[in-house]
Design a protein around this motif. Structure first.
Motif: not given
Length: 408
Positions: A266-276, A254-264
């Protein structure tokens, strides 16, 4: 309304831009704080009006908002909390995250769904059942337990109890974050949301027989940071986390930037969706792992999920990594008839440089900056001015919210 996914991806939101970014890049839910009662006093946080706006925005997309109220409270600090919870109920916040039993009682009296913070250090089945009997709908598990232990707790608790665990982000050196170092050394209490992170300072040893002499603990010229934890990264172990029965994967920050939030996200969304979508034979995309490494400043660990990491979990040399990508611009408008996109500058970029695209809608790609124009149409050699709105030609059909970056 979007269909609920099988596993929730839960993202941090320290301010409205981070919330919008998390939702845009695919978070199923966000957690955030009001101006009081949460454990991130130095995040921007949200006024009640902003909380209502956040809830409305998330609900319009079929997503959820959880409000943190996980500070440990004294009697005088409970004043006003019942009224605050009544307001959260009125704006339809989906849940509150608490750790104090007194705060839990007030949340239940307000009719709010209650999630138990990791600060409560829940690490066994009996504790999980106890808290569920007190009205807790979801438990954020202690960070110190393994996936095998989580699986056992899942098998021995009611299906009406949800389990949440951290999947990515900074790790606290103290047991489930309950630390007094900051309070003792600086007067800023980590249990009140004001941690100064003294665990990440450099220390020396003093011996009683040599008053005034301090002996550094050295590994190399950078010194040794004996309390400094590596960051958690579990993107390579999503199958194991799903199979352990975890309902919600939580990203710290919650102390991180919007860019950090977007990167992380995005990566986990793609990985989770691919696995499911295709669990059999699933292998994580190496590009997603690299994406997380490029957005990081610390080394990574799998925490306690596969047992106590001992010294492997600590970055004793504080080997801060230089970020390999720099956030240059945020897309405000997609391509116009000329093929230009409208962007807001975030860091300097210049003609001839290649910018890569971060977008939830398309694969990783890049393009060369062939032209930069101000809103008035004047040509520029570079974009040095913070948050200047610009037009640049782009070969891709980008959308508002997409990000442009360059390698550092």
């Amino acid at each position: 309304m979007e269909t609920k996914r099988n596993v929730e991806l839960l993202a941090p939101a320290g301010n409205m831009e981070c919330l919008q970014t998390a939702l845009y890049f695919g978070a199923d839910a966000v957690y955030l704080a009001g101006k009081s009662y949460g454990l991130r006093a130095f995040a921007d946080n949200f006024t009640m009006e902003e909380l209502a706006e956040a809830v409305g925005l998330a609900h319009g997309l079929g997503r959820r908002v959880y409000v943190t109220a996980n500070a440990i409270s004294r009697n005088d600090e409970l004043e006003g909390l019942a009224s605050y919870f009544a307001q959260l109920k009125k704006i339809k916040a989906d849940a509150v995250i608490v750790s104090d039993p007194g705060v839990l009682l007030l949340a239940r009296e307000a009719g709010l769904e209650v999630h138990l913070s990791t600060q409560a250090s829940t690490s066994n089945t009996k504790s999980a059942c106890f808290w569920h009997a007190q009205g807790v709908k979801r438990i954020v598990m202690a960070r110190e337990i393994s996936l095998a232990e989580i699986r056992e707790i899942r098998e021995q608790t009611p299906n009406t109890l949800e389990i949440e665990a951290f999947i990515h982000g900074a790790m606290c050196v103290a047991y489930s974050g309950r630390c007094l170092l900051s309070s003792v050394l600086t007067g800023r209490s980590g249990n009140k949301g004001a941690c100064a992170q003294p665990c990440r300072w450099e220390y020396a040893i003093s011996e009683a027989g040599y008053p005034g002499q301090y002996f550094p603990i050295l590994e190399d010229e950078k010194g040794t940071y004996i309390l400094n934890s590596k960051d958690l990264m579990m993107i390579e172990h999503i199958p194991e986390m799903v199979q352990a029965g975890i309902d919600s994967f939580k990203i710290e920050g919650r102390m991180k930037s919007a860019y950090y939030v977007g990167c992380v996200v995005n990566a986990y969304r793609r990985a989770i969706d691919a696995y499911l979508a295709a669990p059999e034979g699933y292998m994580v995309d190496p590009a997603l792992v690299e994406e997380l490494r490029e957005s990081a400043t610390r080394q990574f660990t799998t925490g306690f999920f596969f047992g106590n990491p001992h010294e492997e979990g600590q970055d004793i040399q504080k080997s801060l990594m230089d970020r390999q990508t720099v956030f240059c611009a945020k897309v405000l408008e997609g391509r116009d008839a000329r093929g230009y996109i409208r962007v807001e500058q975030r860091n300097k970029f210049s003609l001839g440089e290649r910018l890569s695209v971060l977008s939830p809608r398309m694969p990783f790609c890049d393009f060369a900056v062939e032209e930069i124009r101000s809103e008035d149409g004047e040509a520029q050699e570079s974009a040095p001015h913070p948050q200047q709105v610009l037009w640049i030609p782009c070969p891709y059909d980008l959308h508002p919210g997409d990000m442009l970056r360059r390698r550092g």
